[in-house]
Each structure stands twice: as C-alpha cells, then as structure tokens.
Design an enzyme around this catalytic site. Structure first.
Site, PDB file in Angstrom:
ATOM      1  N   GLY A  48      -1.135   2.867 -11.174  1.00 46.43           N
ATOM      2  CA  GLY A  48      -1.312   2.218  -9.796  1.00 46.43           C
ATOM      3  C   GLY A  48      -1.864   3.616  -8.961  1.00 46.43           C
ATOM      4  CB  VAL A  49      -3.943   3.503  -6.065  1.00 49.16           C
ATOM      5  CG1 VAL A  49      -4.223   4.487  -4.589  1.00 49.16           C
ATOM      6  CG2 VAL A  49      -4.969   3.096  -6.876  1.00 49.16           C
TER       7      VAL A  49
ATOM      8  CG  ASN B 293       1.980  10.495  -1.842  1.00 44.16           C
ATOM      9  OD1 ASN B 293       0.750  10.434  -1.583  1.00 44.16           O
ATOM     10  ND2 ASN B 293       3.018  11.129  -1.104  1.00 44.16           N
TER      11      ASN B 293
ATOM     12  CD  GLU C 159      -5.468  -2.503 -12.276  1.00 40.72           C
ATOM     13  OE1 GLU C 159      -5.731  -3.628 -12.034  1.00 40.72           O
ATOM     14  OE2 GLU C 159      -4.588  -1.582 -11.830  1.00 40.72           O
TER      15      GLU C 159
ATOM     16  N   GLY D   7      -3.971  -5.638 -10.687  1.00 39.27           N
ATOM     17  CA  GLY D   7      -3.979  -5.745 -12.472  1.00 39.27           C
ATOM     18  C   GLY D   7      -2.691  -5.343 -12.941  1.00 39.27           C
TER      19      GLY D   7
ATOM     20  CE  LYS E 287      10.452  -1.825   6.851  1.00 37.55           C
ATOM     21  NZ  LYS E 287       9.346  -1.851   7.591  1.00 37.55           N
TER      22      LYS E 287
END
Length: 503
Positions: free
Chosen positions: A268-269, A271, A293, A387, A407
């Site tokens: 995934g995208v 940090n 992806e 995806g 949080k």
C-alpha cells in the site's frame, strides 16, 4: 502537426477543454482515466464543472456518473464534487470534498474491489458507458494511445465507450514509451483462457492502448503535472512496524517458508509502506520483485539500489522528489518498471499463482483478525477498499499494518469488534503494530485474541481488551468466538460521546 498528435484525423479534432465539455450531457456514464493521482484528465473535468455550475444556476439538472481506476485529484473529483455534478462515483476516492458529500448522503458511492471494475463493466452491471475521457502522453499514427503515468481501467473505457475525449498532456514524458504492457487477451465467461503471465517481469501485451479514431469527438492539449504530495519523514512508529515485519520475514526464511528473495511484493501507499521498503534495503535483501498496484518513492530507491529487480504495477504515486528522481533516470526505470491494466495488476488468479506478499494499512482490527480499512465508526467512508482485498484474499501472506493507537491515544486500533468489516478473519495472516507482530496462521479465534492482545495492543488499552475478552469467555454462550454483544461496539460509542475510547 505536433509530435504528440501523430494521427492527421485526430489532429483535426483538437479543441479547447470548454468546447470538449460542451459534448457532455446530463445523465451520462463517463469512464475517466486516473489511478492514485496519476494519469487523470486535467482540463476537461474542470471545464465540465464550470458548465455544470452555470447549468445549475439556470435551475436545470446536470450530473453524471463517474467511473475511474482509483482516486484522482482536485482537478477531477474535487471540481466535479464542488459543482454538485456527480450522481454516482466508483470505485475508490480520496478527495476531501467528494468524501464529505458522500458522507452527507448527497451522492452515491460504490466501493468495490479494483479487480472487479473492468469485468463488472463488461458484464453490463454499470449500464452503458457513454463517454471515456482519457489522458495520454501521445497519439500514435494509427490512432492508438501512448498511455501516461497510469493505465488503470483505460483499456476498458476505450473499448466500451460510445464516444471518447482524449487529453494529450505535454507534461507526461514521451520516454514512457515502452513501459506499458496492455493485455487484450481477456474474455467474458465461458470463453476465458489462462493469462500467460508467469513472472512479474513477463510482458504479455501491447505497447499502446487501442482506440477507434471514429469514436473520438475531441482532442484537448494540456501541460499539467499529476497530483503529488510530499511524504512525511519516516517516524519511529513506522520504523518499528517495519522492523517487526522484516524480522518476521527473516524468521520465515529460516523456517524454509520463504526464499531469501521472498515472493512478489504488494505494498500500500504511505509512510509505513515506505518504511518497510527502506527496511528491506537496509536489511541486505536483494533480488526482490514487486507485483503491485502503484510505484512509490521507496520502490524507486530499491530499483536504483538493485534490491528490487522489477516492479509491475498499474500506476505511480510519487512525491515531488520521487517524480524528479523518476524523470532524471527514466531510461533506467523503463527497463525495470511495467505498467499494466488494473484488471491484470489486481487479478486474483495472478496474485494467487505468483504468491504475492500483501502489505496493507488498516483503520482497526478486532481481537479475531477482522479488518476495517475503510470506515470511521462504521458509517463514514474514508477512501475505499481499493485493491487490498484482491491481494488479501489471494496472497501467500496477507499482512495488515497500523499504529496501535490514533488521535493521540484516544482511539485504539485494536478493538473488541470492528465497526465495519472489509477483510474477514479468514483473509488475514499477520497483524503488525509498533508494539509487535501477531502471526494468526493456524490459530483458532480464542488463540488469535490472545496473541493480538499480547503483541499488538497498546499498553494503555491492553488491560481493557483482556478484561473484555475474559468476561466474554465467561458469559458468552458460544466459546468458539466469544463476544459480549451488548458491549461489542461500546468503545466506538464512547469515542463518539466523549472523544476517547477509554472509560
């Protein structure tokens, strides 16, 4: 004739974005290019939004259904949302204005697996595709398109749409030529044949997107960059999560369950994902591959350092520094990056056969490994499933990563029961937080709860989770998956009431 528009007939159809937008009608279903802020049309959507606003001011309706590859950018999603011009949007989005309107119930949003979009369109589930608006880097002499920085569902939109508008973006480098692999061998059931892709570096398709020039009603020239945002510097939490996962990979190699070269990586995208990629580089890994992806900054660095030999994807998601790095060595990267259609990059059968290692983020997990990756408090959508499900259900390893709290500690990302389920416990192998890693493979629900609490929960929430589980064990009628139904979502309600999950 400009070197980017090499088809004489289509060069004659060049016009302004405003003129092109006049060819769009209320109620149309439009397939637009774009995937994670790359390769989306830049000018026509903004001109269309202006026309929608003017139409609404006359008291007339003007809304369209928008289908894309994934998220786009403010010039598309944001502009059309602000103009109140979207009736339905699918399959993934990340624009704040669009998200707000979805969550206020002002428009419909269909959140589906990315691998399903193209085939659902071919099945007719979305109705007729009236128009495709596609960004390209160039139009070739035969009318085919040199795709830009994403492929996504462009092939499907071009094939199915009655009409086509092409945006030729001069910002997109012509040196992309040779990076794309557009496969035209898919078919509808019962006529499907095996996809002949055996390795992430296999090329099985064509260099360009096919296009019937007779469908084209407008060509618009632009010169505008993709959306790009700088990644925040890696923090200690991301590094700790990455460290636990890298240590787990080494353990699996020692046990003989993984090769030293691992298996094709999907990431995934963000940090945490970039921290994992940096950990692979710093940990001495080499000869790796990616079947994923999006190409992000961390993968460019691994390719340059020869840690990663090839990266197969459908799009880019780069920071400004990443774009500069890519453009500066584009000839080098063209030999090592393959951009495919998303029906191939996310294809469940290929993910299963290649044995991908899936690494994705999440919002929360419960004690048994059910994952919520899309909603806040069960009702408000964030972005979408994207995806992640394509890879989680079918990968060799399905790893979900998150800080243990959010949080500033008011929210625990480990909860008694998730408020929304995107990935069931049956699809989850590994959960990782900065606290540690829980390997859920081969464990019953009660065993899963034990390791999730011990290894992944934050210390401030661990006693609360243990107390909940102990009481569930005592009072639950069924001990296979113990629950206190009257308290299952009480943590979320407490947060909504007080701003903190803790009593």
């Amino acid at each position: 004739m400009d070197k980017r528009i090499r088809h004489a007939g289509l060069a004659a159809k060049v016009m302004t974005a405003a003129k092109a937008a006049e060819r769009v009608d209320h109620g149309m279903t439009i397939g637009m290019s774009g995937f994670t802020g790359a390769g989306y049309p830049k000018a026509v959507p903004q001109a269309l939004a202006a026309r929608m606003v003017a139409t609404h001011e006359r008291g007339e309706p003007f809304r369209v259904r928008v289908l894309t590859g994934a998220s786009t950018a403010p010039e598309l999603d944001g502009a059309l949302a602000r103009a109140d011009g979207i009736d339905l949007r699918l399959p993934y989005q990340s624009d704040p204005e669009l998200r707000a309107r979805i969550n206020r119930g002002e428009m419909d949003y269909l959140d589906i697996h990315l691998s399903h979009v193209a085939q659902y369109a071919w099945f007719g589930f979305f109705g007729k595709i009236d128009l495709a608006v596609i960004e390209a880097a160039a139009i070739m002499p035969d009318g085919s398109l040199l795709a830009s920085s994403s492929v996504g569902n462009n092939k499907t939109w071009l094939d199915l749409a009655d009409k086509v508008i092409v945006e030729v973006n001069h910002w997109q480098p012509l040196e992309l030529d040779g990076m794309h692999d557009i496969y035209y061998g898919t078919a509808l059931p019962p006529h499907r044949k095996p996809i002949p892709l055996l390795r992430p570096d296999d090329r099985i398709g064509e260099r360009y997107l096919r296009l019937d020039p007779a469908k084209v009603i407008a060509v618009v020239e632009t010169n505008a960059p993709d959306r790009n945002s700088a990644f925040a510097p890696l923090d200690d939490c991301s590094r700790q999560i990455a460290g636990h996962l890298i240590e787990f990979f080494r353990h699996e190699i020692a046990k003989g369950r993984l090769l030293p070269q691992l298996l094709p990586l999907q990431s995934g995208v963000g940090n945490i994902a970039n921290a994992v990629l940096a950990g692979l580089r710093d940990g001495g890994f080499s000869g790796l591959s990616a079947f994923t992806e999006v190409i992000q900054d961390g993968m460019l660095e691994l390719l340059e350092d020869d840690v990663l030999s090839v990266a197969s994807a459908t799009s880019f998601s780069l920071s400004p520094a990443g774009i500069e790095r890519f453009l500066g060595k584009i000839d080098f990267f063209r030999q090592r990056i393959i951009l495919r259609t998303q029906e191939i990059s996310n294809h469940p059968e290929l993910v299963r056969r290649l044995g991908c290692i899936a690494m994705n983020g999440m919002v929360e997990t419960d004690l048994y490994g059910n994952i919520n990756s899309t909603h806040v408090a069960g009702t408000s959508i964030i972005n979408g499933i994207g995806g992640s499900g394509d890879f989680a259900r079918n990968g060799f390893l399905s790893c979900f990563l998150t800080p243990s709290t959010a949080k500033h500690g008011a929210v625990s990302c480990i909860v008694p029961m998730v408020s929304h389920v995107d990935h069931t416990e049956h699809d989850v192998s590994v959960i990782v937080t900065e606290q540690g890693l829980a390997d859920l493979r081969g464990l019953s629900p009660r065993q899963r709860a034990k390791v999730v609490i011990e290894r992944c929960a934050h210390p401030s929430y661990r006693p609360l989770l243990q107390d909940h589980f102990d009481r569930a064990m005592h009072h639950s009628r069924g001990k296979h998956t113990p629950h206190l139904l009257q308290e299952a979502l009480s943590w979320h309600q407490r947060f909504l009431d007080s701003g903190d999950m803790r009593p």
